[in-house]
Design an enzyme around this catalytic site. Structure first.
Site, PDB file in Angstrom:
ATOM      1  N   HIS A  91      -7.302  -6.108   0.950  1.00  0.00           N
ATOM      2  CA  HIS A  91      -6.112  -5.281   1.181  1.00  0.00           C
ATOM      3  C   HIS A  91      -5.318  -5.730   2.404  1.00  0.00           C
ATOM      4  O   HIS A  91      -4.363  -5.070   2.806  1.00  0.00           O
ATOM      5  CB  HIS A  91      -6.573  -3.819   1.373  1.00  0.00           C
ATOM      6  N   SER A 138       0.833  -1.197   0.000  1.00  0.00           N
ATOM      7  CA  SER A 138       0.000   0.000   0.000  1.00  0.00           C
ATOM      8  C   SER A 138       0.877   1.259   0.000  1.00  0.00           C
ATOM      9  O   SER A 138       1.638   1.478  -0.934  1.00  0.00           O
ATOM     10  CB  SER A 138      -0.958  -0.050   1.200  1.00  0.00           C
ATOM     11  N   ASP A 155     -10.217  -5.638  -3.249  1.00  0.00           N
ATOM     12  CA  ASP A 155      -9.614  -4.621  -2.393  1.00  0.00           C
ATOM     13  C   ASP A 155     -10.486  -3.360  -2.431  1.00  0.00           C
ATOM     14  O   ASP A 155     -10.671  -2.752  -3.484  1.00  0.00           O
ATOM     15  CB  ASP A 155      -8.210  -4.321  -2.941  1.00  0.00           C
TER      16      ASP A 155
END
Length: 285
Positions: free
Chosen positions: A263, A152, A229
């Site tokens: 995620h 991320s 996600d």
């Protein structure tokens, strides 16, 4: 003022050790923690290559070590894992903890240019201070053989740091990276505050913008992205913008869209072995 790292915890795992260290960082002006997973060395004189992991928003140096399961393959491949924190802590800058996506736990791996956030220099911390610290204090490591990956915000960090330092890292990979921060809400918020209003300055920390400048990338960039996600659907990650930029620049990219994955660290743990093996191959060349 520069302090030697002090070991604060140690746990045996897959024949090696997870060790946590604390030190004073002159770059950031505060005390910082980082983790190293030391695999069992093949021989006493053998120096271990280093694989840096950069974590995402709200994380510390602990999340990856506790949740990823990366140590199993790092142990068998003989690779040391180094995991820094995600921002300076304890500076008590006004507003530093007001939101989860900016300030504490959200350093974005850049060097802030705005006076209020002058201590937020995670780029220099990761690229300059940490390798020097490892070289000076851990003779069993070989920081000259290094690769980098992340998740991320940390995927953003890994990609931008790699692209700007192709001489320092053998390979890069990322899980659900923020690849085009100048065009997403997370990036726009962070960059406005850390770097100011001149958007030309933002491009220096945007992997999609940088890829056109660094076309001499020879190692394949590996990215895994979960198709379920939430942040992909919220237009925070924009992997196809990066894919398009790589295609135009003729940079080798393996972007794998993983059906059903989100995620989280469940997603990371599922594909972590592929990433470690990707880096192991580059580190052993």
């Amino acid at each position: 003022m520069e302090s030697k790292p002090t070991e604060t915890s140690s746990s045996k795992m897959f024949g090696g050790y997870n060790k946590r260290y604390k030190h004073y960082s002159p770059t950031l002006g505060c005390s910082m923690n980082f983790h190293i997973y030391f695999p069992p060395p093949p021989s006493p004189s053998h120096k271990l290559p280093v694989l840096y992991w950069l974590s995402g928003l709200t994380c510390t140096d602990e999340n990856f070590i506790a949740k990823s399961g990366a140590q199993r393959v790092a142990s068998s491949e003989g690779i040391a894992l180094v995991t820094p924190d995600t921002s300076p802590r304890g500076l008590n800058v006004e507003g530093e903890a007001d939101s989860w996506d900016f300030g504490v736990g959200a350093g974005f791996y850049l060097n802030a240019t705005q006076e209020k956030w002058k201590n937020w220099r995670m780029y220099d911390y990761v690229v300059k201070e940490l390798p020097k610290l490892l070289t000076e204090n851990f003779p069993q490591l070989d920081p000259s053989r290094a690769s980098i990956f992340g998740h991320s915000m940390g995927g953003h960090g890994a990609l931008t740091i790699y692209l700007k330092n192709l001489d320092k890292y053998k390979s890069v990979s990322a899980f659900a990276p923020i690849v085009n921060p100048i065009n997403c809400a997370w990036g726009q918020k962070a960059f406005t505050n850390y770097l100011g209003g001149n958007k030309a300055d933002w491009e220096d920390y945007d992997a999609t913008c940088l890829i056109s400048k660094f076309t001499d990338v020879s190692a394949t960039i590996l990215i895994d992205q979960g198709e379920d996600d939430k942040f992909l659907h919220d237009q925070q990650l924009l992997p196809h913008k990066f894919e398009e930029a790589c295609r135009k620049a003729n940079v080798p990219l393996l972007l794998r869209l993983q059906p059903g994955y989100d995620h989280s660290y469940y997603f990371i743990a599922t594909f972590i072995d592929d990433h470690i093996l990707h880096h192991s191959q580059a580190l052993k060349l």
